[in-house]
Design a protein around this motif. Structure first.
Motif, mmCIF file in Angstrom:
data_model
loop_
_atom_site.group_PDB
_atom_site.id
_atom_site.type_symbol
_atom_site.label_atom_id
_atom_site.label_comp_id
_atom_site.label_asym_id
_atom_site.label_seq_id
_atom_site.Cartn_x
_atom_site.Cartn_y
_atom_site.Cartn_z
ATOM 1 N N ASN A 409 47.186 43.751 36.602
ATOM 2 C CA ASN A 409 45.909 43.885 36.601
ATOM 3 C C ASN A 409 45.334 44.564 35.498
ATOM 4 O O ASN A 409 43.904 44.633 35.331
ATOM 5 N N GLY A 414 41.131 37.668 35.119
ATOM 6 C CA GLY A 414 41.604 37.585 36.539
ATOM 7 C C GLY A 414 41.534 36.095 37.202
ATOM 8 O O GLY A 414 41.101 35.881 38.388
ATOM 9 N N ASN A 432 47.749 40.874 48.054
ATOM 10 C CA ASN A 432 46.419 41.652 48.326
ATOM 11 C C ASN A 432 46.007 42.677 47.105
ATOM 12 O O ASN A 432 44.727 43.021 47.152
ATOM 13 N N LYS A 433 46.781 43.025 46.374
ATOM 14 C CA LYS A 433 46.730 44.136 45.343
ATOM 15 C C LYS A 433 46.382 43.329 44.109
ATOM 16 O O LYS A 433 45.412 44.251 43.089
ATOM 17 N N ARG A 435 44.447 41.377 41.220
ATOM 18 C CA ARG A 435 42.811 40.758 40.938
ATOM 19 C C ARG A 435 43.142 39.353 40.560
ATOM 20 O O ARG A 435 43.063 39.276 39.238
ATOM 21 N N ALA A 436 43.388 38.337 41.279
ATOM 22 C CA ALA A 436 43.476 37.140 40.507
ATOM 23 C C ALA A 436 42.949 36.054 41.675
ATOM 24 O O ALA A 436 43.132 36.165 42.893
ATOM 25 N N TYR A 456 38.151 35.751 38.666
ATOM 26 C CA TYR A 456 37.222 36.909 38.630
ATOM 27 C C TYR A 456 37.145 37.531 37.202
ATOM 28 O O TYR A 456 37.866 37.132 36.424
ATOM 29 N N GLN A 457 36.091 38.728 37.001
ATOM 30 C CA GLN A 457 35.898 39.094 35.792
ATOM 31 C C GLN A 457 35.764 37.976 34.773
ATOM 32 O O GLN A 457 34.928 37.254 34.896
ATOM 33 N N TYR A 461 33.157 32.757 37.280
ATOM 34 C CA TYR A 461 33.059 32.549 38.777
ATOM 35 C C TYR A 461 32.638 31.544 39.398
ATOM 36 O O TYR A 461 32.347 30.476 38.556
#
Length: 476
Positions: A409, A414, A432-433, A435-436, A456-457, A461
């Motif tokens: 991360n 992401g 779950n952990k 960020r992708a 993400y990021q 989006y």
């Protein structure tokens, strides 16, 4: 044991490239308003393939006007009628797939094996998939009788020219929108061939318009006041510029941008299978993949074993003629991209990482870069932070799952990630952990039209593909 393969080139005779191409506006090809053209070259040989028109702001305006005029009748068609056109386009793509695969490999540089076995089947599948949605929009979860937005301005990249076109155009047409699409400057030909497919399918004039040109053409399209929806796939820097352009307007926007994906291998992973996934993750399409697994995170206890197996596998990769069916790694798309890859790889060495490539004789003409592996990489290295967009893999290590998550991360991106483990509970905990937007388990680079894709990021989006891909083209 390594086998030597005799050359097995695909015939170029299956594709007929014209010496020049105009812009496709309102169902007809026409020159640019000021007559300007630019050349598109084959990156494997630097041969000029054709001349294409350089669209101006006036051309953008003509195309958007044609799309707006066509929107009234196209959006009024029953979904089942729009579906017929999409089904027809999908079938023509299948019928012409060999021709299109050769064209894509010529103009892009990717191996024919990939354009034939990955790109073209997925292109047809996306049109088939969204044809199926066209008469079922009331059941997509976006309310009763969802309405199209209007004119979609779409800008696509050079790494998957025809596939990115399908990702953009298929959902737009299924939902009743009309399209003005700008292909990448270095790979315009497959989009122009698609324009011919639209005519072959009998698509009404103005529903799809194709404008070739450089970044100024894309900027004019994004900024046009009569464009209702902007869809862009490409670099994060250009994505940020687009976001600034449309800020304060009522345009709907989706951005699918860069990535620096972590491919995470635990000590209980099936290592032979993981090695294939690592190779596929970073060397597929010469690493010209936004979701490429460019950071390998390997658990310390299996690092040596995995790297030995990976180096043996890399020594079997064949670099060369994209039209040879034995080729694994083709040409870098352009001199500009080759210079960026070279600069970042040199920075990796300068910053103290250890560089390794298999012995590899590169062709004398064209743009080439040998598959490359860096060990001794830290999170501070540029090659661990910046998107290289080439066949370059950075290897980092971890001891615990929590450390793997933290390192994975530690990026402004992401878009994607891969997890290699035999424990389902660990895979789900990791997923779950992380960020992708897309996470693969014990595989990599698997795509399906029914599955949404996005990040993400700084990876953007919005989502493309699946039911989720409809939302961006509907008033919901």
């Amino acid at each position: 044991m390594t086998f030597d393969y005799a050359p097995a080139p695909e015939s170029r005779s299956v594709v007929d490239i014209a010496p020049s191409y105009g812009l496709f506006i309102d169902g007809e090809f026409a020159p640019a308003s000021d007559g300007k053209v630019f050349k598109t070259v084959s990156p494997s040989s630097e041969e000029v393939l054709s001349e294409v028109a350089q669209a101006t702001g006036d051309d953008v305006d003509r195309a958007v006007t044609a799309a707006r005029k066509a929107f009234e009748k196209w959006s009024a068609l029953p979904g089942a009628e729009r579906a017929k056109y999409l089904f027809r386009i999908a079938r023509i793509i299948q019928e012409r797939s060999r021709e299109l695969a050769v064209l894509e490999s010529l103009d892009n540089g990717k191996p024919i094996r990939e354009s034939r076995d990955a790109d073209l089947p997925l292109v047809a599948a996306h049109f088939f998939y969204y044809a199926g949605w066209a008469d079922k929009l009331d059941h997509a979860g976006y309310g009763a009788n969802p309405r199209p937005l209007g004119v979609a301005g779409q800008v696509i990249p050079w790494n998957f020219p025809l596939l990115m076109l399908a990702w953009k155009i298929a959902p737009a047409l299924a939902t009743g929108n009309t399209v003005v699409l700008k292909p990448a400057e270095t790979t315009p030909l497959s989009a122009l061939f698609f324009a011919d497919i639209c005519r072959q399918a009998g698509l009404p004039k103005g529903v799809v318009n194709i404008l070739t040109g450089d970044g100024s053409t894309g900027a004019a399209l994004v900024a046009h006041p009569d464009v209702n929806k902007v869809a862009f796939t490409g670099s994060t820097d250009v994505g940020k510029a687009i976001a600034r352009t449309v800020a304060g307007t009522d345009k709907k926007v989706t951005l699918e941008l860069g990535g620096k994906a972590a491919n995470i291998v635990f000590d209980d992973a099936p290592l032979d299978q993981a090695v294939e996934g690592i190779v596929n993750g970073i060397f597929f399409n010469q690493g010209h993949v936004c979701c490429a697994g460019s950071r390998l995170l390997v658990q310390e206890s299996v690092q040596d074993e995995l790297l030995d197996a990976l180096k043996r596998r890399m020594q079997t990769l064949r670099v060369g003629d994209p039209l040879d069916k034995n080729t694994d790694i083709g040409a870098i798309n352009s001199a500009e991209q080759l210079a960026r890859i070279t600069a970042l790889a040199d920075a990796g060495e300068a910053e103290g990482a250890e560089r390794w490539s298999p012995s590899c004789e590169l062709p004398s003409a064209g743009y080439w870069f040998a598959p490359t592996l860096f060990t001794g990489v830290t999170q501070a290295h540029r090659i661990a932070r910046e998107e290289i967009f080439g066949p370059v893999l950075s290897v980092l290590t971890f001891r615990t799952p929590a450390e793997a998550v933290e390192k994975a991360n530690n990026t402004p991106y992401g878009l994607s990630a891969g997890i290699w483990t035999e424990k389902g509970s660990r895979m789900l905990w990791m997923a779950n952990k992380l960020r992708a937007g897309v996470i693969w388990s014990n595989t990599f680079n698997k795509f399906d039209p029914a599955s949404p894709f996005g990040g993400y990021q700084e990876s953007g989006y919005g989502r493309e593909g699946g039911r989720h891909g409809l939302e961006a083209y509907l008033n919901v």
